[in-house]
Motif scaffolding. Structure first.
Motif, PDB file in Angstrom:
ATOM      1  N   GLU A 113       0.814  -1.216   0.000  1.00  0.00           N
ATOM      2  CA  GLU A 113       0.000   0.000   0.000  1.00  0.00           C
ATOM      3  C   GLU A 113       0.848   1.266   0.000  1.00  0.00           C
ATOM      4  N   LYS A 114       1.956   1.201   0.707  1.00  0.00           N
ATOM      5  CA  LYS A 114       2.794   2.390   0.856  1.00  0.00           C
ATOM      6  C   LYS A 114       4.254   2.049   0.584  1.00  0.00           C
ATOM      7  N   ILE A 115       4.997   3.105   0.222  1.00  0.00           N
ATOM      8  CA  ILE A 115       6.432   3.007  -0.041  1.00  0.00           C
ATOM      9  C   ILE A 115       7.166   3.767   1.057  1.00  0.00           C
ATOM     10  N   TYR A 116       8.238   3.170   1.551  1.00  0.00           N
ATOM     11  CA  TYR A 116       9.073   3.820   2.553  1.00  0.00           C
ATOM     12  C   TYR A 116      10.057   4.760   1.857  1.00  0.00           C
ATOM     13  N   LEU A 117      10.092   5.982   2.332  1.00  0.00           N
ATOM     14  CA  LEU A 117      11.088   6.956   1.887  1.00  0.00           C
ATOM     15  C   LEU A 117      11.933   7.368   3.084  1.00  0.00           C
ATOM     16  N   VAL A 118      13.133   7.845   2.800  1.00  0.00           N
ATOM     17  CA  VAL A 118      13.982   8.402   3.842  1.00  0.00           C
ATOM     18  C   VAL A 118      14.193   9.886   3.547  1.00  0.00           C
ATOM     19  N   ASN A 119      14.365  10.642   4.604  1.00  0.00           N
ATOM     20  CA  ASN A 119      14.623  12.068   4.495  1.00  0.00           C
ATOM     21  C   ASN A 119      15.972  12.323   5.131  1.00  0.00           C
ATOM     22  N   GLN A 120      16.853  12.947   4.347  1.00  0.00           N
ATOM     23  CA  GLN A 120      18.182  13.221   4.880  1.00  0.00           C
ATOM     24  C   GLN A 120      18.725  14.538   4.349  1.00  0.00           C
ATOM     25  N   PHE A 121      19.685  15.075   5.070  1.00  0.00           N
ATOM     26  CA  PHE A 121      20.339  16.312   4.668  1.00  0.00           C
ATOM     27  C   PHE A 121      21.333  15.997   3.562  1.00  0.00           C
ATOM     28  N   ARG A 122      21.247  16.762   2.484  1.00  0.00           N
ATOM     29  CA  ARG A 122      22.174  16.619   1.360  1.00  0.00           C
ATOM     30  C   ARG A 122      23.088  17.832   1.372  1.00  0.00           C
ATOM     31  N   TYR A 123      24.315  17.615   1.799  1.00  0.00           N
ATOM     32  CA  TYR A 123      25.286  18.684   2.013  1.00  0.00           C
ATOM     33  C   TYR A 123      25.457  19.580   0.785  1.00  0.00           C
ATOM     34  N   VAL A 124      25.610  18.986  -0.395  1.00  0.00           N
ATOM     35  CA  VAL A 124      25.877  19.767  -1.606  1.00  0.00           C
ATOM     36  C   VAL A 124      24.742  20.751  -1.886  1.00  0.00           C
ATOM     37  N   LEU A 125      23.512  20.348  -1.605  1.00  0.00           N
ATOM     38  CA  LEU A 125      22.353  21.215  -1.840  1.00  0.00           C
ATOM     39  C   LEU A 125      22.022  22.094  -0.639  1.00  0.00           C
TER      40      LEU A 125
END
Length: 176
Positions: A52-64
């Protein structure tokens, strides 16, 4: 149609993650030029889907300089891409899966980099303990519906090419 011709190639920078090459080339019009590009090998992207759902991760992207929602993604240390995908999923999310499907591959930066992404669907998920790298310690994991992910892409909340490419392969393969 004339093709490019490589005259020579040299490494101008090397790090543990990638190298930068400079090639002397003859262009299709016959003129000589230089072409700079990065080589970073292959990576894996995993779609952890519980039906039913997809797992996503949220992280800090240094370059951006900002946080992004993404699928679990990692560099392949060898050509056993399935083993690398399993390792990366466990490392970033703690999840393991009983059912794995290879969905395809893509080139994320064909004009400036020599790398390829291999996409895997992970199903029949079991929770576990993650083993994140030091740069991932502030990573957050959350589940989203397919419709929510569509909206996040449309609104620019998901802007990672690896995630968008993998999600599109999933939609094409399963017509969802």
């Amino acid at each position: 149609m004339k093709l490019w011709k490589k005259l020579n190639s040299k490494v101008v920078y090397k790090s543990p993650r990638f190298i930068i090459r400079e090639d002397a080339v003859i262009l299709p019009d016959g003129s000589e030029g230089e072409y700079f590009y990065s080589v970073s090998g292959a990576g894996v992207v995993i779609i952890p889907f519980d039906g039913e759902k997809i797992y996503l991760v949220n992280q800090f992207r240094y370059v951006l300089g900002k946080r992004l929602w993404e699928l679990p993604i990692g560099r392949a240390e060898n050509v056993n891409f399935l083993a690398q995908a399993k390792k990366e999923l466990k490392e970033e999310t703690g999840l393991s899966a009983d059912n794995w499907k290879y969905l395809g591959m893509f080139y994320p930066t064909p004009g400036s980099g020599k790398t390829e992404g291999r996409v895997f669907l992970a199903q029949n998920l079991q929770p576990g303990q993650h083993n994140r790298e030091p740069s991932e310690v502030d990573m957050v994991m959350k589940k989203f519906t397919l419709k929510e992910i569509d909206q996040m892409i449309l609104k620019g909340k998901i802007a990672d090419a690896w995630t968008i490419s993998a999600f599109y392969l999933l939609k094409l393969k399963f017509k969802i």
